[in-house]
Motif scaffolding. Structure first.
Motif, PDB file in Angstrom:
ATOM      1  N   ARG A  15       1.315  -1.088   0.215  1.00 31.51           N
ATOM      2  CA  ARG A  15       0.279   0.181  -0.041  1.00 31.51           C
ATOM      3  C   ARG A  15       0.600   1.270  -0.488  1.00 31.51           C
ATOM      4  O   ARG A  15       0.533   1.851  -0.898  1.00 31.51           O
ATOM      5  N   LEU A  16       2.007   1.313   0.874  1.00 35.61           N
ATOM      6  CA  LEU A  16       2.725   2.736   0.861  1.00 35.61           C
ATOM      7  C   LEU A  16       3.475   2.706  -0.312  1.00 35.61           C
ATOM      8  O   LEU A  16       4.017   3.508  -1.439  1.00 35.61           O
ATOM      9  N   ALA A  17       4.687   1.549  -1.214  1.00 38.58           N
ATOM     10  CA  ALA A  17       4.765   1.721  -2.108  1.00 38.58           C
ATOM     11  C   ALA A  17       3.760   1.951  -3.552  1.00 38.58           C
ATOM     12  O   ALA A  17       4.298   3.317  -3.957  1.00 38.58           O
ATOM     13  N   LEU A  18       2.714   1.228  -3.471  1.00 40.12           N
ATOM     14  CA  LEU A  18       1.778   2.107  -4.829  1.00 40.12           C
ATOM     15  C   LEU A  18       1.291   3.264  -4.018  1.00 40.12           C
ATOM     16  O   LEU A  18       1.356   3.969  -5.585  1.00 40.12           O
ATOM     17  N   GLU A  19       0.857   3.726  -2.682  1.00 39.30           N
ATOM     18  CA  GLU A  19       0.240   5.059  -2.921  1.00 39.30           C
ATOM     19  C   GLU A  19       1.711   6.380  -2.964  1.00 39.30           C
ATOM     20  O   GLU A  19       0.925   7.483  -2.759  1.00 39.30           O
ATOM     21  N   THR A  20       2.208   5.736  -2.835  1.00 40.18           N
ATOM     22  CA  THR A  20       3.835   7.081  -2.499  1.00 40.18           C
ATOM     23  C   THR A  20       4.855   6.671  -4.172  1.00 40.18           C
ATOM     24  O   THR A  20       5.502   7.639  -4.710  1.00 40.18           O
ATOM     25  N   GLY A  21       4.679   5.769  -4.610  1.00 40.97           N
ATOM     26  CA  GLY A  21       5.484   5.547  -5.745  1.00 40.97           C
ATOM     27  C   GLY A  21       6.896   5.106  -5.727  1.00 40.97           C
ATOM     28  O   GLY A  21       7.626   5.110  -6.684  1.00 40.97           O
ATOM     29  N   ILE A  22       7.428   4.964  -3.799  1.00 43.95           N
ATOM     30  CA  ILE A  22       8.489   4.752  -3.908  1.00 43.95           C
ATOM     31  C   ILE A  22       9.291   3.122  -4.190  1.00 43.95           C
ATOM     32  O   ILE A  22       8.098   2.661  -3.742  1.00 43.95           O
ATOM     33  N   PRO A  23      10.108   3.174  -4.054  1.00 43.65           N
ATOM     34  CA  PRO A  23      10.971   1.390  -4.622  1.00 43.65           C
ATOM     35  C   PRO A  23      10.163   0.852  -2.920  1.00 43.65           C
ATOM     36  O   PRO A  23      10.919   1.133  -2.170  1.00 43.65           O
ATOM     37  N   VAL A  24      10.067  -0.610  -3.306  1.00 36.00           N
ATOM     38  CA  VAL A  24      10.495  -1.944  -2.426  1.00 36.00           C
ATOM     39  C   VAL A  24      12.080  -2.502  -2.347  1.00 36.00           C
ATOM     40  O   VAL A  24      11.918  -3.506  -3.601  1.00 36.00           O
ATOM     41  N   VAL A  25      12.881  -2.601  -1.659  1.00 34.82           N
ATOM     42  CA  VAL A  25      13.543  -3.352  -2.045  1.00 34.82           C
ATOM     43  C   VAL A  25      13.445  -4.567  -0.999  1.00 34.82           C
ATOM     44  O   VAL A  25      13.616  -3.932   0.187  1.00 34.82           O
TER      45      VAL A  25
END
Length: 170
Positions: free
Chosen positions: A64-74
């Motif tokens: 959810r955080l990645a999709l809402e902010t566009g930040i990558p998940v490493v």
């Protein structure tokens, strides 16, 4: 008091799991990211319930955080810490000396989920992609094949988080 001070100083975000306040944690995480910070999320939300210590079914917060902010998940995985401090143990096992290893993967590609509704099915599928990446890294560290199906605590009458492994037992 000491641990609390350390957690506060390192800007740890408390997570009120399985409550209405859980969303506040994601809002705080978004603020940290907006300020240029990084967030570490354990997608399982607790210690694994899998008897063989493989990752279990994840929660949707990281996706959810990645999709809402566009930040990558490493994705990251570690192996060996359980020998130093076993699940639910009350003390460390320092001797003989233990080895812990960490593996960091490439960012997870969640682009196929961008623009899709953020409904339960989409978030669950994106979470599975993240958990697959973490499980793959752990398999490399362990030199073993993970189970074909990820452990689901609710299918084994277990709580999703907290110290009690089986519902009704302490």
């Amino acid at each position: 008091p000491v641990v609390g001070a350390v957690l506060h100083a390192t800007k740890q975000i408390p997570v009120e799991r399985s409550t209405a306040g859980a969303n506040r944690s994601l809002q705080l995480a978004q603020e940290v990211v907006a300020e240029g910070g990084a967030i570490i999320i354990y997608p399982e939300g607790t210690l694994t319930r899998d008897p063989d210590l493989w990752p279990m079914k994840g929660h949707t917060g990281a996706a959810r955080l990645a999709l809402e902010t566009g930040i990558p998940v490493v994705p990251m995985a570690h192996w060996g810490a359980h020998e130093l401090f076993p699940r639910y143990a009350k003390r460390f096992h320092l001797f003989p000396r233990k080895t812990s290893r960490i593996r960091i993967g490439d960012p997870v590609d969640l682009s196929r989920f961008m623009g899709q509704p953020r409904d339960k099915a989409t978030l669950a599928e994106a979470t599975d992609v993240i958990m697959d990446a973490v499980t793959g890294l752990l398999a490399e560290l362990r030199g073993e094949q993970p189970p074909a199906r990820r452990w689901d605590p609710s299918a084994h009458n277990q709580t999703k988080h907290g110290r009690d492994v089986e519902r009704g037992k302490k």
